[in-house]
Write a protein that holds these residues in place. Structure first.
Motif, PDB file in Angstrom:
ATOM      1  N   SER A 153       0.866  -1.181   0.000  1.00  0.00           N
ATOM      2  CA  SER A 153       0.000   0.000   0.000  1.00  0.00           C
ATOM      3  C   SER A 153       0.896   1.222   0.000  1.00  0.00           C
ATOM      4  O   SER A 153       2.115   1.103   0.087  1.00  0.00           O
ATOM      5  CB  SER A 153      -0.939  -0.007   1.210  1.00  0.00           C
ATOM      6  OG  SER A 153      -0.208  -0.051   2.418  1.00  0.00           O
ATOM      7  N   THR A 157      -3.478   5.289   0.236  1.00  0.00           N
ATOM      8  CA  THR A 157      -4.347   4.263   0.803  1.00  0.00           C
ATOM      9  C   THR A 157      -5.513   4.866   1.578  1.00  0.00           C
ATOM     10  O   THR A 157      -6.622   4.316   1.574  1.00  0.00           O
ATOM     11  CB  THR A 157      -3.532   3.329   1.721  1.00  0.00           C
ATOM     12  OG1 THR A 157      -2.550   2.650   0.935  1.00  0.00           O
ATOM     13  CG2 THR A 157      -4.421   2.297   2.398  1.00  0.00           C
ATOM     14  N   VAL A 158      -5.292   5.997   2.220  1.00  0.00           N
ATOM     15  CA  VAL A 158      -6.343   6.602   3.034  1.00  0.00           C
ATOM     16  C   VAL A 158      -7.594   6.908   2.203  1.00  0.00           C
ATOM     17  O   VAL A 158      -8.721   6.856   2.708  1.00  0.00           O
ATOM     18  CB  VAL A 158      -5.815   7.876   3.740  1.00  0.00           C
ATOM     19  CG1 VAL A 158      -5.421   8.951   2.735  1.00  0.00           C
ATOM     20  CG2 VAL A 158      -6.838   8.417   4.726  1.00  0.00           C
ATOM     21  N   GLU A 162      -5.724  -0.354  -0.585  1.00  0.00           N
ATOM     22  CA  GLU A 162      -4.460  -1.033  -0.846  1.00  0.00           C
ATOM     23  C   GLU A 162      -4.418  -1.620  -2.256  1.00  0.00           C
ATOM     24  O   GLU A 162      -5.441  -1.679  -2.943  1.00  0.00           O
ATOM     25  CB  GLU A 162      -4.277  -2.178   0.150  1.00  0.00           C
ATOM     26  CG  GLU A 162      -4.393  -1.792   1.599  1.00  0.00           C
ATOM     27  CD  GLU A 162      -4.412  -3.025   2.484  1.00  0.00           C
ATOM     28  OE1 GLU A 162      -3.371  -3.297   3.111  1.00  0.00           O
ATOM     29  OE2 GLU A 162      -5.442  -3.715   2.541  1.00  0.00           O
ATOM     30  N   VAL A 244      -9.110  12.563   9.985  1.00  0.00           N
ATOM     31  CA  VAL A 244      -9.657  11.277   9.549  1.00  0.00           C
ATOM     32  C   VAL A 244     -11.024  11.044  10.181  1.00  0.00           C
ATOM     33  O   VAL A 244     -11.986  10.636   9.515  1.00  0.00           O
ATOM     34  CB  VAL A 244      -8.681  10.137   9.894  1.00  0.00           C
ATOM     35  CG1 VAL A 244      -9.325   8.781   9.602  1.00  0.00           C
ATOM     36  CG2 VAL A 244      -7.384  10.288   9.109  1.00  0.00           C
ATOM     37  N   ILE A 348      -6.875   4.335  14.118  1.00  0.00           N
ATOM     38  CA  ILE A 348      -6.503   5.749  14.062  1.00  0.00           C
ATOM     39  C   ILE A 348      -6.515   6.414  15.437  1.00  0.00           C
ATOM     40  O   ILE A 348      -5.712   7.317  15.708  1.00  0.00           O
ATOM     41  CB  ILE A 348      -7.406   6.513  13.061  1.00  0.00           C
ATOM     42  CG1 ILE A 348      -6.821   7.880  12.729  1.00  0.00           C
ATOM     43  CG2 ILE A 348      -8.835   6.598  13.570  1.00  0.00           C
ATOM     44  CD1 ILE A 348      -5.478   7.839  12.037  1.00  0.00           C
ATOM     45  N   HIS A 374       2.351   6.811   6.710  1.00  0.00           N
ATOM     46  CA  HIS A 374       1.023   7.004   6.126  1.00  0.00           C
ATOM     47  C   HIS A 374       0.021   7.218   7.256  1.00  0.00           C
ATOM     48  O   HIS A 374      -0.733   6.315   7.636  1.00  0.00           O
ATOM     49  CB  HIS A 374       0.648   5.799   5.278  1.00  0.00           C
ATOM     50  CG  HIS A 374       1.728   5.343   4.344  1.00  0.00           C
ATOM     51  ND1 HIS A 374       2.474   6.219   3.591  1.00  0.00           N
ATOM     52  CD2 HIS A 374       2.202   4.107   4.039  1.00  0.00           C
ATOM     53  CE1 HIS A 374       3.342   5.535   2.858  1.00  0.00           C
ATOM     54  NE2 HIS A 374       3.203   4.259   3.113  1.00  0.00           N
ATOM     55  N   ASP A 377      -3.946   6.122   7.522  1.00  0.00           N
ATOM     56  CA  ASP A 377      -4.407   4.759   7.783  1.00  0.00           C
ATOM     57  C   ASP A 377      -3.703   4.155   8.996  1.00  0.00           C
ATOM     58  O   ASP A 377      -3.655   2.934   9.154  1.00  0.00           O
ATOM     59  CB  ASP A 377      -4.259   3.863   6.549  1.00  0.00           C
ATOM     60  CG  ASP A 377      -2.875   3.906   5.927  1.00  0.00           C
ATOM     61  OD1 ASP A 377      -1.911   4.119   6.669  1.00  0.00           O
ATOM     62  OD2 ASP A 377      -2.757   3.699   4.709  1.00  0.00           O
ATOM     63  N   ASN A 379      -0.588   3.980   9.839  1.00  0.00           N
ATOM     64  CA  ASN A 379       0.665   3.273   9.562  1.00  0.00           C
ATOM     65  C   ASN A 379       1.853   4.109  10.038  1.00  0.00           C
ATOM     66  O   ASN A 379       2.066   5.228   9.567  1.00  0.00           O
ATOM     67  CB  ASN A 379       0.758   3.006   8.061  1.00  0.00           C
ATOM     68  CG  ASN A 379       1.750   1.930   7.672  1.00  0.00           C
ATOM     69  OD1 ASN A 379       1.855   1.570   6.503  1.00  0.00           O
ATOM     70  ND2 ASN A 379       2.503   1.388   8.613  1.00  0.00           N
TER      71      ASN A 379
END
Length: 476
Positions: A153, A157-158, A162, A244, A348, A374, A377, A379
């Protein structure tokens, strides 16, 4: 004689492939013993370059009959030893299967071989006003086969998901040489087991992908990007979480901490402030300014210092600071080396707390741990930098690296968001999934590959010390 006793059994390779696509050259074999994140690997006994599905099948069936392991290899940009042989044998280099087979713009679809690189996908799609949204940050230097094998990903990706979300159909070769098709060119199917998703992320342990049908998207009319600077790292992570949770329609939202900014400046010659910052990019067909204003209003509740949107011609320069971070970290201090490429992902709501934990423990251990990734998402990429000549510092660094992974799992996250398990994360597999789930994975592996031909030594904890768990080779 090979490490697994293959010996003269490797002679079958020149029956399966032309001689110029089989080599036992020491230099070539050694070049296939490492990847970008693994410097000490096992050298294969031979390297082969198939150019067709039938050749992949011939190599695999012959290797399975003789009990010889086969490790699929592509561009070598993976970070956890995914394509690095654990048991010598054959390294199957798929980079010469590099054709774009078909573009069907009316269906937003593209057929490719596994060795096709990201730029070729973008060029073929771009001719029809389309693009492949989930390309990872390393897409310019990695193959689609590797992306599929690792369930890759990237920054987008957000918004777009993916690579797995954009794979429709796969042609794959099993260990015994059987060629099968998984998935469908239709955008949905409920016909039988979902073998497509089983192969995506299997790291070459279940099958070798020889063709993929990818879904494409229309290129947005409006693309704008910029960055936001914050007083503290806590403000920056809180702003990401708020954005988010508030539903800001952002295509990319990436975090860079102050240490990462400093390293990026040193590597690229840029003049970023040494402050925590969030990079954002927006995609829309209309009304993009309203979404940018919405994002800024959310960020402004978290002690936003500055919010700036770049002119379109400066977009590449804007993102270079983030895209080159892996190189920047490696070259930052000649006396320090990053241990392992951290790649955890969490819900998140746990994103900020996890980074706070990493930074707090780094300070307690007096270690440099840049955090970035990232953010949208959940990450978190991180590196623990240590002096390789200081055994105590290396030991503390290894322990801290593992602590961060374990904390991510404890709060409902994963040991690896996109790099895979391979050799580097095997010890965390049962902690994340539980013994019964991992045994189910083993059962699938044994059912599809009972002789443990394909990429042995990867994923499962019992292979950490190098043994292969397999049935006896099939009699010829």
């Amino acid at each position: 004689m090979t490490a697994d006793g293959a010996g003269d059994a490797l002679d079958f390779l020149t029956d399966a492939l032309p001689e110029d696509r089989v080599t036992t050259s020491e230099d070539v074999r050694e070049s296939h013993a490492t990847d970008w994140g693994t410097q000490d690997g096992t050298t294969p006994d031979a390297v082969v370059w198939p150019t067709a599905t039938a050749e992949v099948a011939a190599v695999l069936s012959g290797a399975t009959e003789r009990g010889i392991p086969v490790t699929p290899y592509a561009a070598g940009t993976s970070l956890e030893g995914n394509p690095v042989p654990a048991h010598a044998g054959i390294s199957m280099d798929l980079t010469r299967m590099d054709e774009v087979l078909a573009v069907r713009p009316e269906d937003h679809q593209l057929d490719v071989e596994p060795g096709v690189m990201g730029p070729a996908i973008e060029d073929a799609a771009g001719e029809h006003g389309l693009f492949f949204p989930p390309l990872p940050s390393s897409g310019d230097i990695s193959t689609i086969g590797g992306m599929i094998a690792n369930a890759a990903s990237g920054m987008q990706t957000v918004k777009y998901g993916e690579v797995a979300d954009w794979v429709l159909e796969l042609e794959a070769v099993l260990a015994d040489g059987s060629v099968i098709t998984a998935g469908s060119r239709a955008v949905k199917t409920s016909a039988g087991y979902d073998l497509r998703d089983l192969f995506v992320g299997s790291e070459g342990t279940l099958a070798v992908v020889t063709r993929a049908t990818l879904e494409l998207a229309g290129r947005p009319d409006q693309i704008r990007g910029g960055r936001a600077l914050f007083s503290t790292l806590g403000d920056a992570t809180a702003a990401v979480t708020d954005a988010v949770q508030s539903g800001v329609d952002v295509a990319k939202i990436e975090l860079i901490d102050a240490e990462s900014a400093r390293m990026s400046n040193a590597y690229t010659g840029a003049d970023l402030p040494d402050d925590p910052m969030v990079f954002v990019e927006f995609h829309a067909d209309h009304g993009i300014e309203a979404e940018i204003d919405f994002c800024e209003s959310i960020f402004d509740t978290q002690a936003l210092e500055r919010f700036e949107i770049a002119a379109e011609e400066r977009m590449d320069d804007l993102w270079r600071a983030r895209k080159d971070l892996a190189f920047a970290i490696r070259s930052f201090d000649p006396d320090l080396v990053p241990l392992h490429p951290g790649d955890v992902a969490v819900p998140i709501s746990e994103y900020g707390p996890l980074i706070h934990f990493a930074k707090e423990r780094a300070a307690e251990e007096d270690l440099l741990v840049p955090c970035f990734g990232h953010a949208g998402d959940g990450n978190v990429h991180y590196s623990v930098l240590v002096d390789p000549d200081d055994p105590d510092e290396v030991e503390r660094g290894e322990a801290l690296y593992a602590e961060i992974v374990e904390r991510a799992i404890d709060v409902g996250g994963t040991a690896t968001g996109e790099h895979g398990i391979a050799q580097g994360k095997r010890e965390f597999l049962e902690s994340e999934h539980g013994a019964a789930t991992v045994e189910t994975m083993r059962a699938i592996k044994r059912a599809l590959d009972p002789t443990d031909t394909l990429n042995p030594g990867k994923i499962f904890p019992e292979t950490a010390d190098g043994e292969r768990v397999r049935a006896e080779p099939v009699d010829e």
